[in-house]
Design a protein around this motif. Structure first.
Motif, PDB file in Angstrom:
ATOM      1  N   GLU A   7      74.803 100.332 -15.449  1.00 47.64           N
ATOM      2  CA  GLU A   7      76.377 100.111 -15.101  1.00 47.64           C
ATOM      3  C   GLU A   7      76.879 101.024 -14.345  1.00 47.64           C
ATOM      4  N   LEU A   8      76.751 102.372 -14.327  1.00 50.45           N
ATOM      5  CA  LEU A   8      77.337 103.454 -13.401  1.00 50.45           C
ATOM      6  C   LEU A   8      76.866 102.858 -11.972  1.00 50.45           C
ATOM      7  N   ILE A   9      75.781 102.655 -11.789  1.00 48.39           N
ATOM      8  CA  ILE A   9      75.344 102.011 -10.143  1.00 48.39           C
ATOM      9  C   ILE A   9      76.274 100.916  -9.680  1.00 48.39           C
ATOM     10  N   ALA A  10      76.229  99.868 -11.084  1.00 47.77           N
ATOM     11  CA  ALA A  10      76.995  98.698 -10.391  1.00 47.77           C
ATOM     12  C   ALA A  10      78.312  98.777 -10.322  1.00 47.77           C
ATOM     13  N   GLU A  11      78.887  99.834 -11.098  1.00 47.03           N
ATOM     14  CA  GLU A  11      80.126 100.134 -10.794  1.00 47.03           C
ATOM     15  C   GLU A  11      80.671 100.735  -9.297  1.00 47.03           C
ATOM     16  N   ARG A  12      80.016 101.361  -8.992  1.00 46.03           N
ATOM     17  CA  ARG A  12      79.985 102.223  -7.727  1.00 46.03           C
ATOM     18  C   ARG A  12      79.582 101.247  -6.729  1.00 46.03           C
ATOM     19  N   LYS A  13      78.769 100.347  -6.883  1.00 40.40           N
ATOM     20  CA  LYS A  13      78.431  99.123  -5.869  1.00 40.40           C
ATOM     21  C   LYS A  13      79.499  98.211  -5.551  1.00 40.40           C
ATOM     22  N   GLN A  14      79.850  97.563  -6.908  1.00 36.69           N
ATOM     23  CA  GLN A  14      80.312  96.179  -6.807  1.00 36.69           C
ATOM     24  C   GLN A  14      81.938  96.283  -6.545  1.00 36.69           C
ATOM     25  N   ARG A  15      82.726  97.588  -7.071  1.00 37.19           N
ATOM     26  CA  ARG A  15      83.741  97.331  -7.250  1.00 37.19           C
ATOM     27  C   ARG A  15      84.658  98.398  -6.106  1.00 37.19           C
ATOM     28  N   ALA A  16      85.419  97.545  -5.375  1.00 38.23           N
ATOM     29  CA  ALA A  16      86.306  98.162  -4.223  1.00 38.23           C
ATOM     30  C   ALA A  16      87.185  99.609  -4.960  1.00 38.23           C
TER      31      ALA A  16
END
Length: 408
Positions: A272-281
């Motif tokens: 989730e930490l990786i996804a947060e950093r990748k997917q959210r402007a």
């Protein structure tokens, strides 16, 4: 004519036979001694032997009622895991905690690493049989409901699942059911912050000093002596609170499900930490902070190998190597002795080390797991003398320095 005894007389006859079978001098400790202290190490779900050694030490009767009067009973952690009856062990401890207080006595239950593992969801040593003891007539319905929530959670987190770097989560219903046997959901609820065992265990300390003696599960690393005993307890309790708060927040955010194991929760939080950093402007800073806080738990004192719940250094030191280290620890806390469990003694006997300043009391009570193990208790009398108590004998530890002696 055949003599038929009533059930009560049968019990009395059996108790008389058992007492007569004990070696000379092996009678149970007389209860009600105001200064008597009895310490018992790892139980690991061995309910029957636990009851036997408690009776042998004079703390309970055959009905498992407190008979210790004003004595202090210390249990040094690892009540659970591995053995067949952890739930019965916990129920007995909770009951004795209440009964002893009414009699003017005291039960001091300290945290072990296995208590901490269960509170956090590290379930590597919980057996299918252990889970089954939590099951009831509604368990199958709860399990099906939990699987439905899990299926919905998977559908809602495609980005997160894409970032998982290891196959931690079950992918099929069959796999999920195998990993979550009947009683699993109830087990996790029981060890939650509001659960019957979770609430009670979260009120326990990791370490206590009575007179000149320190009691704890693993040991105090010499490098930790800058922390006072109260600071150690406060820190571990604070870490547990921090863990609960982080998990609750991530559950409210639907990042984690309440029944995720610790290993699953860590893998999901990392993804989730990786996804947060990748997917959210514009990433959610609060969520990022909570995730980072949660993932820092590997450095917490309550789970570190050199922490008081896990430390095994004393048993690994030679007498020559350990003597100055033990002296440093005792001097830091103005103590005369340290009593520890956690590390099973190969002889199955309570072992004094370093001139009796360290006492190792884990004798492998769960003998079906620890070959040659046996139940035991360490008794401390009013004059500070130690006695090792076994089911068949009592052994005075005459070479151990008195707990009431002064440091030299």
């Amino acid at each position: 004519m055949k003599l038929v005894l009533s059930p009560v007389l049968q019990k009395m006859y059996l108790m008389a036979v058992l007492l007569l079978a004990l070696p000379l001098g092996a009678a149970a400790t007389p209860p009600n001694s105001t200064a008597l202290q009895v310490a018992i190490g790892d139980v690991h779900g061995d309910f029957d032997d636990f009851c036997s050694i408690l009776q042998r030490a004079g703390l309970i009767d055959e009905l498992r009622h407190w008979t210790g009067g004003k004595a202090t009973f210390l249990q040094l952690g690892d009540l659970i895991d591995r053995g067949p009856k952890p739930r019965e062990v916990l129920d007995l401890m909770v009951s004795l905690d209440e009964q002893s207080a009414k009699a003017g006595g005291r039960v001091v239950a300290l945290l072990g690493n296995h208590e901490m593992m269960n509170l956090m969801g590290d379930l590597r040593y919980v057996s299918v049989g252990n889970y089954a003891s939590f099951a009831d007539s509604e368990s199958e319905n709860r399990r099906q409901s939990a699987f439905q929530k899990y299926s919905e959670w998977r559908k809602a987190h495609p980005q997160l699942l894409a970032e998982l770097n290891q196959p931690v989560l079950p992918e099929t219903e069959a796999e999920w059911m195998i990993r979550h046997p009947l009683g699993f959901i109830e087990h996790r609820a029981a060890f939650s912050p509001t659960g019957i065992y979770g609430k009670w265990l979260r009120q326990r300390s990791a370490i206590i000093k009575i007179g000149g003696v320190i009691f704890l599960h693993g040991g105090i690393n010499p490098d930790l002596t800058s922390l006072g005993l109260d600071q150690i307890n406060d820190r571990i309790r604070g870490e547990m609170n921090q863990y609960d708060e982080a998990r609750q927040y991530l559950a409210d955010e639907n990042v984690l499900l309440p029944f995720f194991t610790l290993q699953e929760a860590i893998a999901v939080a990392q993804a989730e930490l990786i996804a947060e950093r990748k997917q959210r402007a514009n990433p959610n800073d609060k969520r990022l902070a909570r995730l980072e806080q949660f993932l820092a738990l590997g450095g917490w004192l309550c789970v570190r190998e050199d922490g008081p719940l896990w430390y095994r250094g004393y048993d690994q030191w030679s007498e020559e190597e350990g003597a100055p280290k033990v002296g440093k620890i005792l001097a830091a806390y103005n103590a005369t002795n340290i009593v520890v469990a956690h590390t099973v003694q190969k002889t199955g006997r309570i072992r004094p080390g370093f001139g009796g300043r360290i006492l190792f009391i884990d004798t492998g009570m769960l003998s079906t797991y620890y070959h040659g193990g046996q139940p035991s208790a360490l008794e401390t009398s009013e004059d500070g003398k130690f006695t090792a108590v076994y089911l068949d004998q009592r052994v005075a530890l005459s070479d151990v320095k008195s707990a009431q002696s002064t440091l030299k």
